[in-house]
Motif scaffolding. Structure first.
Motif, mmCIF file in Angstrom:
data_model
loop_
_atom_site.group_PDB
_atom_site.id
_atom_site.type_symbol
_atom_site.label_atom_id
_atom_site.label_comp_id
_atom_site.label_asym_id
_atom_site.label_seq_id
_atom_site.Cartn_x
_atom_site.Cartn_y
_atom_site.Cartn_z
ATOM 1 N N THR A 88 -5.148 3.011 -13.029
ATOM 2 C CA THR A 88 -5.783 1.915 -12.308
ATOM 3 C C THR A 88 -5.145 1.736 -10.937
ATOM 4 O OG1 THR A 88 -4.271 0.191 -13.103
ATOM 5 C CG2 THR A 88 -6.214 0.681 -14.476
ATOM 6 N N GLU A 139 -9.316 -1.549 -10.901
ATOM 7 C CA GLU A 139 -10.284 -0.451 -10.710
ATOM 8 C C GLU A 139 -9.697 0.803 -11.341
ATOM 9 O OE1 GLU A 139 -13.712 1.475 -9.082
ATOM 10 O OE2 GLU A 139 -13.206 -0.646 -8.924
ATOM 11 N N HIS A 156 -10.407 4.182 -2.322
ATOM 12 C CA HIS A 156 -10.681 2.829 -2.791
ATOM 13 C C HIS A 156 -10.019 1.792 -1.875
ATOM 14 C CE1 HIS A 156 -10.814 -0.652 -5.465
ATOM 15 N NE2 HIS A 156 -9.493 -0.676 -5.473
#
Length: 75
Positions: free
Chosen positions: A2, A12, A29
């Motif tokens: 994550t 995420e 990200h």
């Protein structure tokens, strides 16, 4: 892994084949989150940029991620 496991602020998930691919996914990200105005990701984004500017100093983080990735893959 994550975002949080990699030093970021959220959960995420990045499911990839290698630790390097996970790192690249988290980098994307972080860039996208900051670009979208998510201030909670700013600190992790700045740390990420610093890692790539000073790779020798960041090797402990890198090997820690690789170790965690391998442990998760085994479990």
């Amino acid at each position: 892994m994550t975002c949080r496991q990699l030093g970021g602020p959220c959960d995420e998930r990045f499911e990839r084949q290698t630790a390097d691919e996970v790192i690249e996914a988290q980098d994307r990200h972080l860039r996208e989150a900051v670009r979208a105005g998510d201030a909670s990701h700013r600190e992790a984004h700045d740390e990420m940029k610093g890692r790539w500017r000073h790779p020798r100093q960041s090797m402990a983080w890198y090997w820690g991620v690789k170790r965690t990735f391998a442990e998760l893959a085994e479990g």
